[in-house]
Design an enzyme around this catalytic site. Structure first.
Site, PDB file in Angstrom:
ATOM      1  N   TYR A 135     -14.903   3.405   9.787  1.00  0.00           N
ATOM      2  CA  TYR A 135     -13.538   3.387   9.708  1.00  0.00           C
ATOM      3  C   TYR A 135     -12.792   3.996  10.882  1.00  0.00           C
TER       4      TYR A 135
ATOM      5  N   LYS B  67     -10.307   1.992  14.076  1.00  0.00           N
ATOM      6  CA  LYS B  67      -8.918   2.272  14.478  1.00  0.00           C
ATOM      7  C   LYS B  67      -9.097   2.487  16.113  1.00  0.00           C
TER       8      LYS B  67
ATOM      9  N   SER C   7      -4.883   6.757  13.597  1.00  0.00           N
ATOM     10  CA  SER C   7      -5.317   7.745  12.746  1.00  0.00           C
ATOM     11  C   SER C   7      -5.836   9.155  13.630  1.00  0.00           C
TER      12      SER C   7
ATOM     13  N   ARG D 289     -18.617  18.570   3.447  1.00  0.00           N
ATOM     14  CA  ARG D 289     -18.848  17.054   3.596  1.00  0.00           C
ATOM     15  C   ARG D 289     -19.195  16.752   4.803  1.00  0.00           C
ATOM     16  N   PRO D 290     -20.322  15.968   4.950  1.00  0.00           N
ATOM     17  CA  PRO D 290     -20.581  15.752   6.373  1.00  0.00           C
ATOM     18  C   PRO D 290     -19.402  15.078   7.061  1.00  0.00           C
TER      19      PRO D 290
ATOM     20  N   TYR E  80      -1.737   9.126  12.516  1.00  0.00           N
ATOM     21  CA  TYR E  80      -1.142   9.994  11.436  1.00  0.00           C
ATOM     22  C   TYR E  80      -2.264  10.761  11.329  1.00  0.00           C
TER      23      TYR E  80
ATOM     24  N   ARG F 196      -5.843  21.278   7.565  1.00  0.00           N
ATOM     25  CA  ARG F 196      -5.255  20.035   7.757  1.00  0.00           C
ATOM     26  C   ARG F 196      -3.709  20.014   7.975  1.00  0.00           C
TER      27      ARG F 196
ATOM     28  N   GLY G  47       0.779  -1.196   0.003  1.00  0.00           N
ATOM     29  CA  GLY G  47      -0.044   0.038  -0.023  1.00  0.00           C
ATOM     30  C   GLY G  47       0.923   1.092  -0.087  1.00  0.00           C
TER      31      GLY G  47
ATOM     32  N   ILE H 100       1.438   3.881   2.423  1.00  0.00           N
ATOM     33  CA  ILE H 100       2.530   4.051   3.365  1.00  0.00           C
ATOM     34  C   ILE H 100       3.248   2.981   3.672  1.00  0.00           C
TER      35      ILE H 100
ATOM     36  N   ASN I 134      -2.478  13.778   8.013  1.00  0.00           N
ATOM     37  CA  ASN I 134      -2.862  13.706   6.776  1.00  0.00           C
ATOM     38  C   ASN I 134      -1.825  13.325   5.793  1.00  0.00           C
TER      39      ASN I 134
ATOM     40  N   ASN J 245      -9.588  11.493  -0.688  1.00  0.00           N
ATOM     41  CA  ASN J 245      -8.577  12.517   0.004  1.00  0.00           C
ATOM     42  C   ASN J 245      -8.237  13.809  -1.022  1.00  0.00           C
TER      43      ASN J 245
HETATM   44  P1  NAD Z   1      -3.647   1.702   1.578  1.00  0.00           P
HETATM   45  O1  NAD Z   1      -4.784   1.375   1.158  1.00  0.00           O
HETATM   46  O2  NAD Z   1      -2.722   2.000   0.489  1.00  0.00           O
HETATM   47  O3  NAD Z   1      -2.748   0.289   2.243  1.00  0.00           O
HETATM   48  C1  NAD Z   1      -3.342  -0.621   2.845  1.00  0.00           C
HETATM   49  C2  NAD Z   1      -2.980  -2.129   2.338  1.00  0.00           C
HETATM   50  O4  NAD Z   1      -3.327  -3.187   3.053  1.00  0.00           O
HETATM   51  C3  NAD Z   1      -3.290  -2.366   0.954  1.00  0.00           C
HETATM   52  O5  NAD Z   1      -2.084  -2.630  -0.074  1.00  0.00           O
HETATM   53  C4  NAD Z   1      -4.254  -3.309   0.867  1.00  0.00           C
HETATM   54  O6  NAD Z   1      -4.345  -4.128  -0.013  1.00  0.00           O
HETATM   55  C5  NAD Z   1      -3.981  -4.131   2.187  1.00  0.00           C
HETATM   56  N1  NAD Z   1      -4.981  -4.667   3.100  1.00  0.00           N
HETATM   57  C6  NAD Z   1      -6.181  -4.261   3.348  1.00  0.00           C
HETATM   58  N2  NAD Z   1      -6.890  -5.059   3.904  1.00  0.00           N
HETATM   59  C7  NAD Z   1      -5.951  -6.268   3.973  1.00  0.00           C
HETATM   60  C8  NAD Z   1      -6.209  -7.707   4.507  1.00  0.00           C
HETATM   61  N3  NAD Z   1      -7.392  -8.035   5.110  1.00  0.00           N
HETATM   62  N4  NAD Z   1      -5.265  -8.701   4.252  1.00  0.00           N
HETATM   63  C9  NAD Z   1      -4.115  -8.340   3.782  1.00  0.00           C
HETATM   64  N5  NAD Z   1      -3.914  -7.000   3.066  1.00  0.00           N
HETATM   65  C10 NAD Z   1      -4.913  -6.119   3.321  1.00  0.00           C
HETATM   66  O7  NAD Z   1      -3.464   2.533   2.810  1.00  0.00           O
HETATM   67  P2  NAD Z   1      -2.383   3.511   3.404  1.00  0.00           P
HETATM   68  O8  NAD Z   1      -2.749   4.977   3.236  1.00  0.00           O
HETATM   69  O9  NAD Z   1      -0.956   3.024   2.965  1.00  0.00           O
HETATM   70  O10 NAD Z   1      -2.588   3.247   4.938  1.00  0.00           O
HETATM   71  C11 NAD Z   1      -1.888   2.193   5.857  1.00  0.00           C
HETATM   72  C12 NAD Z   1      -2.740   2.190   7.108  1.00  0.00           C
HETATM   73  O11 NAD Z   1      -2.700   3.440   7.565  1.00  0.00           O
HETATM   74  C13 NAD Z   1      -4.126   1.696   7.006  1.00  0.00           C
HETATM   75  O12 NAD Z   1      -4.447   1.113   8.163  1.00  0.00           O
HETATM   76  C14 NAD Z   1      -4.566   2.923   7.251  1.00  0.00           C
HETATM   77  O13 NAD Z   1      -5.866   2.868   7.868  1.00  0.00           O
HETATM   78  C15 NAD Z   1      -3.750   3.965   8.104  1.00  0.00           C
HETATM   79  N6  NAD Z   1      -3.882   5.491   7.919  1.00  0.00           N
HETATM   80  C16 NAD Z   1      -3.925   6.025   6.539  1.00  0.00           C
HETATM   81  C17 NAD Z   1      -4.150   7.333   6.474  1.00  0.00           C
HETATM   82  C18 NAD Z   1      -3.892   7.873   5.159  1.00  0.00           C
HETATM   83  O14 NAD Z   1      -4.496   9.064   4.785  1.00  0.00           O
HETATM   84  N7  NAD Z   1      -3.516   7.111   3.989  1.00  0.00           N
HETATM   85  C19 NAD Z   1      -4.272   7.809   7.715  1.00  0.00           C
HETATM   86  C20 NAD Z   1      -4.403   7.467   8.852  1.00  0.00           C
HETATM   87  C21 NAD Z   1      -4.213   6.360   9.040  1.00  0.00           C
HETATM   88  C1  UD1 Z   2     -10.026  11.954   5.755  1.00  0.00           C
HETATM   89  C2  UD1 Z   2     -10.992  11.163   6.685  1.00  0.00           C
HETATM   90  C3  UD1 Z   2     -10.439  10.815   8.067  1.00  0.00           C
HETATM   91  C4  UD1 Z   2      -9.046  10.323   7.413  1.00  0.00           C
HETATM   92  C5  UD1 Z   2      -8.035  10.975   6.639  1.00  0.00           C
HETATM   93  C6  UD1 Z   2      -7.081  10.359   6.169  1.00  0.00           C
HETATM   94  C7  UD1 Z   2     -13.393  12.100   6.087  1.00  0.00           C
HETATM   95  C8  UD1 Z   2     -14.481  12.780   6.737  1.00  0.00           C
HETATM   96  N1  UD1 Z   2     -12.286  12.060   7.027  1.00  0.00           N
HETATM   97  O1  UD1 Z   2      -9.893  13.361   6.606  1.00  0.00           O
HETATM   98  O2  UD1 Z   2     -11.282  10.119   8.729  1.00  0.00           O
HETATM   99  O3  UD1 Z   2      -8.213   9.756   8.673  1.00  0.00           O
HETATM  100  O4  UD1 Z   2      -8.932  11.548   5.476  1.00  0.00           O
HETATM  101  O5  UD1 Z   2      -5.992  10.872   5.467  1.00  0.00           O
HETATM  102  O6  UD1 Z   2     -13.481  11.417   4.803  1.00  0.00           O
HETATM  103  N2  UD1 Z   2     -11.637  18.414   0.486  1.00  0.00           N
HETATM  104  C9  UD1 Z   2     -11.782  18.950  -0.398  1.00  0.00           C
HETATM  105  N3  UD1 Z   2     -12.452  18.236  -1.611  1.00  0.00           N
HETATM  106  C10 UD1 Z   2     -11.929  17.251  -1.915  1.00  0.00           C
HETATM  107  C11 UD1 Z   2     -11.592  16.516  -0.900  1.00  0.00           C
HETATM  108  C12 UD1 Z   2     -11.013  16.984   0.428  1.00  0.00           C
HETATM  109  O7  UD1 Z   2     -12.315  20.305  -0.288  1.00  0.00           O
HETATM  110  O8  UD1 Z   2     -12.401  16.542  -3.129  1.00  0.00           O
HETATM  111  C13 UD1 Z   2     -10.961  18.821   1.693  1.00  0.00           C
HETATM  112  C14 UD1 Z   2     -11.757  18.450   3.048  1.00  0.00           C
HETATM  113  O9  UD1 Z   2     -12.984  18.964   3.285  1.00  0.00           O
HETATM  114  C15 UD1 Z   2     -10.744  18.705   4.163  1.00  0.00           C
HETATM  115  C16 UD1 Z   2      -9.669  18.797   3.286  1.00  0.00           C
HETATM  116  O10 UD1 Z   2      -9.792  19.138   1.822  1.00  0.00           O
HETATM  117  O11 UD1 Z   2     -10.865  20.221   4.572  1.00  0.00           O
HETATM  118  C17 UD1 Z   2      -8.490  17.437   3.568  1.00  0.00           C
HETATM  119  O12 UD1 Z   2      -9.601  16.340   3.407  1.00  0.00           O
HETATM  120  P1  UD1 Z   2      -9.031  14.901   3.161  1.00  0.00           P
HETATM  121  O13 UD1 Z   2      -7.697  14.854   2.450  1.00  0.00           O
HETATM  122  O14 UD1 Z   2     -10.250  14.018   2.722  1.00  0.00           O
HETATM  123  O15 UD1 Z   2      -8.575  14.379   4.598  1.00  0.00           O
HETATM  124  P2  UD1 Z   2      -9.556  14.780   6.001  1.00  0.00           P
HETATM  125  O16 UD1 Z   2     -10.804  15.559   5.798  1.00  0.00           O
HETATM  126  O17 UD1 Z   2      -8.690  15.277   6.977  1.00  0.00           O
END
Ligand code: NAD
Ligand code: UD1
Length: 333
Positions: A149, A153, A124, A292-293, A177, A231, A10, A12, A179, A199
């Site tokens: 979701y 966490k 998160s 966005r809600p 984490y 953010r 994935g 990260i 953003n 995102n």
């Molecule tokens: P990602 O979706 O790119 O990576 C997650 C990986 O886990 C994917 O490759 C997916 O195929 C794999 N996966 C999911 N369920 C699985 C299962 N049951 N068995 C095996 N593999 C499985 O997401 P990411 O952005 O790299 O995030 C990594 C972690 O960090 C996640 O747990 C996510 O919730 C958490 N996180 C991400 C963000 C973000 O914005 N990216 C923010 C906060 C927390």
């Molecule tokens: C979202 C998730 C949060 C998750 C995080 C991971 C929601 C409600 N929250 O947070 O649970 O941990 O991602 O990174 O989905 N925005 C726009 N237009 C877009 C997309 C986003 O204006 O098309 C704005 C949003 O309103 C926000 C900012 O951009 O103000 C960042 O949004 P996003 O990247 O989705 O992250 P979070 O809202 O922080």
């Protein structure tokens, strides 16, 4: 030292695998590709110039998971695997609870069975659910997140806490984490979500690349200087490096620690658009849409615990983040 990386294909996870390999760790990677692509594994090897064993295993398949622990002597686990799309979790709560929670329970049971009791977990900032003009520190009491979701966490953090209480040999570092954004400077790995991105930065990158027509800015009437949401965007390479520090910490301590990973700086949606325009030289067309809600107005980290406990702080700025995303977007075509 052998580290099992769940979800290593994935966004990260792939950057963290690269840092681990470059740091001299042996890694074993597990992923079921529900939200990633097999090609990423080759890119990790290309960047790090090292190979590693990979298992196409789902955390829900206990026997397959146990086989990994039978075949490899795993010293610690970095647990990224999970589903992460908020809207999807609202539509499919059972899928999210089963995948994220049952998957983690399977993993922890098998780790305990093999005496592997060290984990770095991807949590998160969503667990805080706090709208505040002040930076958020770890002492803030988490509110029950409004979406499934976020609930997974918070529940997983609590489950891991109870495991640590039950057995003092366990060591868990739960990283909250803010953003994550950006891409590797090689342009070989980055964030390329399947379908339409939820995102902000992946969405903007697709607009700049002509794959999507325009961005919807979700609300310009928040109580912020320009009315848009603020953010704390953190470069994925900084985030990956923090996992190495957290791993070291997990080997030196026991019990669960919860640590924010953010920069301590907040940027508005309009500031992000401007930064991406600078980095890409492209105009980002946008329209203002309703809020966005579930969105907060402001959310950014107090990152001081990561500095004092892990000796880590973010080094890359917003311009580097946008530049690296654009480089990656152009390379992947
Ligand atoms: P990602 O979706 O790119 O990576 C997650 C990986 O886990 C994917 O490759 C997916 O195929 C794999 N996966 C999911 N369920 C699985 C299962 N049951 N068995 C095996 N593999 C499985 O997401 P990411 O952005 O790299 O995030 C990594 C972690 O960090 C996640 O747990 C996510 O919730 C958490 N996180 C991400 C963000 C973000 O914005 N990216 C923010 C906060 C927390
Ligand atoms: C979202 C998730 C949060 C998750 C995080 C991971 C929601 C409600 N929250 O947070 O649970 O941990 O991602 O990174 O989905 N925005 C726009 N237009 C877009 C997309 C986003 O204006 O098309 C704005 C949003 O309103 C926000 C900012 O951009 O103000 C960042 O949004 P996003 O990247 O989705 O992250 P979070 O809202 O922080």
């Amino acid at each position: 030292m052998v580290i099992l990386v769940t979800g290593g294909a994935g966004f990260i996870g792939s950057h963290t695998c690269t840092e681990l390999l470059e740091g001299g760790y042996e890694i074993v990677v597990l992923d079921n590709f529900v939200n990633s692509r097999p090609g990423t594994l080759g890119h990790i090897e290309e960047i790090a110039r090292r190979e590693f064993p990979f298992y196409a295993v789902d955390l829900l398949h206990e026997q397959a998971l146990r086989r990994i622990f039978k075949e490899r002597r795993i010293d610690a686990v970095i647990h990224f695997a999970g589903l992460k799309a908020v809207g999807e979790s609202v539509r499919h709560p059972l899928w999210y609870f089963h995948n994220n929670i049952t998957g983690t329970l399977n993993l922890c049971s098998i780790m305990a069975e093999f005496g592997c009791k060290r984990m770095v977990f991807s949590s998160s900032a969503t667990v805080y659910g706090i709208d505040s003009n002040e930076p958020i520190s770890e002492e803030a009491t988490p509110r029950t997140p409004i979406n499934p979701y976020g609930k997974t966490k918070l529940m997983i953090e609590r489950i891991l806490g109870d495991i640590c209480v039950s057995d003092p040999e366990w060591s868990v570092v739960s990283l909250r984490y803010f953003n994550p954004a950006g891409a590797h400077t090689s342009g070989l790995i980055g964030e390329d979500p399947k379908g339409i991105p939820n995102n902000l930065l992946p969405y903007i990158a697709k607009v700049a690349n002509g794959e999507l027509e325009k961005l919807s800015v979700f609300g310009d009437d928040y109580d912020t200087p320009d009315g848009t949401g603020i953010r704390d965007y953190i470069h994925v390479v900084d985030l990956a490096k923090a996992h190495i520090c957290a791993l070291r910490y997990a080997f030196a301590h026991t019990g669960q620690d919860v640590i924010n990973l953010g920069t301590g700086m907040g940027y508005s949606v309009f500031e992000i658009i401007a930064a991406f325009e600078r980095a890409s030289g492209k105009k980002i067309p946008y329209q203002v849409a309703p809020r966005r809600p579930g969105d907060l107005a402001v959310c950014y980290a107090n990152p001081s615990k990561a500095k004092s406990v892990l000796g880590w702080s973010a080094e890359r700025d917003l311009d580097a983040m946008c530049f690296d995303i654009w480089h990656y977007t152009q390379r992947r075509g």
